[in-house]
Write a protein that holds these residues in place. Structure first.
Motif, mmCIF file in Angstrom:
data_model
loop_
_atom_site.group_PDB
_atom_site.id
_atom_site.type_symbol
_atom_site.label_atom_id
_atom_site.label_comp_id
_atom_site.label_asym_id
_atom_site.label_seq_id
_atom_site.Cartn_x
_atom_site.Cartn_y
_atom_site.Cartn_z
ATOM 1 N N ALA A 117 0.860 -1.224 0.081
ATOM 2 C CA ALA A 117 -0.066 -0.154 0.097
ATOM 3 C C ALA A 117 0.788 1.446 -0.187
ATOM 4 C CB ALA A 117 -0.947 0.006 1.209
ATOM 5 N N TRP A 118 1.936 1.212 0.777
ATOM 6 C CA TRP A 118 2.733 2.569 0.796
ATOM 7 C C TRP A 118 3.604 2.562 -0.257
ATOM 8 C CZ3 TRP A 118 2.494 6.400 3.745
ATOM 9 C CH2 TRP A 118 1.736 6.072 5.235
ATOM 10 N N ALA A 119 4.155 1.333 -1.000
ATOM 11 C CA ALA A 119 4.844 1.596 -2.041
ATOM 12 C C ALA A 119 4.069 2.085 -3.353
ATOM 13 C CB ALA A 119 5.439 0.163 -2.435
ATOM 14 N N ALA A 120 2.824 1.798 -3.321
ATOM 15 C CA ALA A 120 1.821 2.468 -4.378
ATOM 16 C C ALA A 120 1.789 3.893 -4.313
ATOM 17 C CB ALA A 120 0.425 1.970 -3.997
ATOM 18 N N ILE A 121 2.087 4.657 -3.196
ATOM 19 C CA ILE A 121 1.934 6.292 -3.305
ATOM 20 C C ILE A 121 3.158 6.963 -2.667
ATOM 21 C CG2 ILE A 121 -0.413 5.966 -2.679
ATOM 22 C CD1 ILE A 121 0.202 6.570 0.173
ATOM 23 N N VAL A 122 4.372 6.264 -2.333
ATOM 24 C CA VAL A 122 5.365 6.963 -1.899
ATOM 25 C C VAL A 122 6.927 6.136 -2.458
ATOM 26 C CG1 VAL A 122 4.680 7.984 0.187
ATOM 27 C CG2 VAL A 122 5.749 5.815 0.380
ATOM 28 N N ALA A 123 7.863 7.055 -2.603
ATOM 29 C CA ALA A 123 9.004 6.408 -3.219
ATOM 30 C C ALA A 123 9.692 5.482 -2.339
ATOM 31 C CB ALA A 123 10.091 7.483 -3.802
ATOM 32 N N HIS A 124 9.442 5.872 -1.082
ATOM 33 C CA HIS A 124 10.111 5.157 0.157
ATOM 34 C C HIS A 124 9.298 4.589 0.995
ATOM 35 C CE1 HIS A 124 13.853 6.937 -1.766
ATOM 36 N NE2 HIS A 124 13.396 7.932 -1.847
ATOM 37 N N PRO A 125 8.735 3.467 0.686
ATOM 38 C CA PRO A 125 7.711 2.806 1.771
ATOM 39 C C PRO A 125 8.175 2.474 3.039
ATOM 40 C CG PRO A 125 8.317 1.133 -0.200
ATOM 41 C CD PRO A 125 8.910 2.546 -0.477
ATOM 42 N N VAL A 126 9.352 1.743 3.002
ATOM 43 C CA VAL A 126 9.936 1.730 4.526
ATOM 44 C C VAL A 126 10.159 2.890 5.281
ATOM 45 C CG1 VAL A 126 12.110 0.819 5.775
ATOM 46 C CG2 VAL A 126 11.251 -0.617 3.879
ATOM 47 N N ALA A 127 10.716 3.803 4.802
ATOM 48 C CA ALA A 127 10.521 5.259 5.475
ATOM 49 C C ALA A 127 9.162 5.455 6.177
ATOM 50 C CB ALA A 127 11.291 6.027 4.924
ATOM 51 N N ALA A 128 8.145 5.438 5.137
ATOM 52 C CA ALA A 128 7.176 5.746 5.457
ATOM 53 C C ALA A 128 6.513 4.865 6.658
ATOM 54 C CB ALA A 128 5.973 5.655 4.369
ATOM 55 N N MET A 129 6.598 3.624 6.492
ATOM 56 C CA MET A 129 6.102 2.567 7.254
ATOM 57 C C MET A 129 6.758 2.667 8.902
ATOM 58 S SD MET A 129 6.297 -0.778 4.942
ATOM 59 C CE MET A 129 5.726 -1.977 6.211
ATOM 60 N N ALA A 130 7.958 3.089 8.645
ATOM 61 C CA ALA A 130 8.984 3.269 9.943
ATOM 62 C C ALA A 130 8.301 4.590 10.814
ATOM 63 C CB ALA A 130 10.204 3.481 9.613
ATOM 64 N N THR A 131 7.949 5.649 9.989
ATOM 65 C CA THR A 131 7.173 6.718 10.785
ATOM 66 C C THR A 131 5.685 6.329 11.429
ATOM 67 O OG1 THR A 131 8.525 8.117 9.218
ATOM 68 C CG2 THR A 131 6.550 9.017 10.351
ATOM 69 N N ASP A 132 5.142 5.693 10.461
ATOM 70 C CA ASP A 132 3.696 5.412 10.900
ATOM 71 C C ASP A 132 3.534 4.439 11.999
ATOM 72 O OD1 ASP A 132 0.900 5.688 10.105
ATOM 73 O OD2 ASP A 132 1.065 3.746 9.489
ATOM 74 N N ALA A 133 4.363 3.488 12.036
ATOM 75 C CA ALA A 133 4.531 2.508 13.301
ATOM 76 C C ALA A 133 5.359 3.035 14.332
ATOM 77 C CB ALA A 133 5.259 1.328 12.525
ATOM 78 N N GLY A 134 6.049 4.169 14.076
ATOM 79 C CA GLY A 134 6.895 4.871 15.388
ATOM 80 C C GLY A 134 8.001 3.848 15.738
ATOM 81 N N VAL A 135 8.699 3.223 14.546
ATOM 82 C CA VAL A 135 10.005 2.505 14.725
ATOM 83 C C VAL A 135 11.030 3.198 13.824
ATOM 84 C CG1 VAL A 135 8.755 0.310 15.587
ATOM 85 C CG2 VAL A 135 9.254 0.643 13.299
ATOM 86 N N LYS A 136 12.321 2.651 13.721
ATOM 87 C CA LYS A 136 13.567 3.026 13.169
ATOM 88 C C LYS A 136 13.143 2.082 11.868
ATOM 89 C CE LYS A 136 16.213 4.760 16.817
ATOM 90 N NZ LYS A 136 17.233 5.020 17.419
ATOM 91 N N PRO A 137 13.810 2.838 10.666
ATOM 92 C CA PRO A 137 13.758 2.161 9.406
ATOM 93 C C PRO A 137 14.341 0.886 9.541
ATOM 94 C CG PRO A 137 14.046 4.424 9.154
ATOM 95 C CD PRO A 137 14.217 4.243 10.450
ATOM 96 N N PRO A 138 15.617 0.544 10.191
ATOM 97 C CA PRO A 138 16.256 -0.719 10.145
ATOM 98 C C PRO A 138 15.185 -1.910 10.683
ATOM 99 C CG PRO A 138 17.710 0.665 10.830
ATOM 100 C CD PRO A 138 16.468 1.471 10.818
ATOM 101 N N THR A 139 14.283 -1.608 11.588
ATOM 102 C CA THR A 139 13.346 -2.335 11.939
ATOM 103 C C THR A 139 12.415 -3.055 11.159
ATOM 104 O OG1 THR A 139 13.716 -1.428 14.383
ATOM 105 C CG2 THR A 139 11.421 -2.901 13.616
ATOM 106 N N VAL A 140 12.006 -1.908 10.205
ATOM 107 C CA VAL A 140 11.049 -2.191 9.332
ATOM 108 C C VAL A 140 11.793 -2.994 7.907
ATOM 109 C CG1 VAL A 140 9.315 -1.350 7.270
ATOM 110 C CG2 VAL A 140 9.449 -0.377 9.696
ATOM 111 N N HIS A 141 12.916 -2.845 7.631
ATOM 112 C CA HIS A 141 13.751 -3.478 6.929
ATOM 113 C C HIS A 141 13.563 -5.041 7.086
ATOM 114 C CE1 HIS A 141 15.155 -0.485 3.838
ATOM 115 N NE2 HIS A 141 15.493 0.400 4.674
ATOM 116 N N GLY A 142 14.040 -5.161 8.391
ATOM 117 C CA GLY A 142 14.050 -6.662 8.778
ATOM 118 C C GLY A 142 12.734 -7.288 8.814
ATOM 119 N N TRP A 143 11.398 -6.402 9.112
ATOM 120 C CA TRP A 143 10.267 -6.942 8.789
ATOM 121 C C TRP A 143 9.824 -7.535 7.312
ATOM 122 C CZ3 TRP A 143 7.166 -2.868 12.008
ATOM 123 C CH2 TRP A 143 7.375 -2.758 13.118
#
Length: 162
Positions: A117-143
């Motif tokens: 869903a994020w990849a459809a609207i932003v160039a950097h979905p991991v960064a958006a997911m991290a901000t949205d989830a309140g975690v750091k990008p490396p955590t989301v990269h692992g997920w």
């Protein structure tokens, strides 16, 4: 010439630049802005997301270090999200990204849903997911890596969300 832009309000500057150069021009002036006056031009990329294609900065001194601090990724994400408010509401309807109460398979599937869903609207979905989830990008990269390993997302392509 610079004085002319200094005296104009943000809306007038955006309108004048759009009229003269096309695209979507938007100001960003906050405590975090590296320059006294900053306006960026965005155009729609091949994938439908907004991409920064122009930049106007005005200040007493423009240095390499200050130019490097321009938050290109954050600005692209922000304006893409603003433009794609309906898609963002859809993402808000997803369950929160949390492992709590989910099996590893269920969590990996949820991560994949958010990522797509994020990849459809932003160039950097991991960064958006991290901000949205309140975690750091490396955590989301692992997920995301785990979701790929479990087959919920296709293998990564270098330099391209997907």
């Amino acid at each position: 010439m610079a004085d002319r832009w200094q005296d104009m309000n943000e809306g007038d500057i955006e309108e004048a630049l759009t009229k003269q150069f096309g695209g979507l021009w938007r100001s960003w002036n906050s405590d975090k802005a590296p320059f006294r006056r900053s306006v960026a031009q965005f155009t729609e990329g091949k994938d439908g997301r907004l991409v920064m294609t122009g930049l106007l900065v005005l200040d007493d001194a423009i240095t390499t270090d200050r130019l490097k601090s321009v938050p290109v990724r954050a600005l692209e994400n922000s304006w893409s999200l603003t433009r794609n408010a309906d898609a963002r509401e859809e993402i808000r309807a997803f369950p929160k990204l949390s492992r709590e109460g989910r099996t590893p398979e269920e969590f990996a599937d949820l991560v994949a849903q958010h990522y797509k869903a994020w990849a459809a609207i932003v160039a950097h979905p991991v960064a958006a997911m991290a901000t949205d989830a309140g975690v750091k990008p490396p955590t989301v990269h692992g997920w995301v890596r785990e979701a790929r390993l479990r087959g919920f997302l296709p293998p990564a392509s270098r330099g391209k969300a997907g």
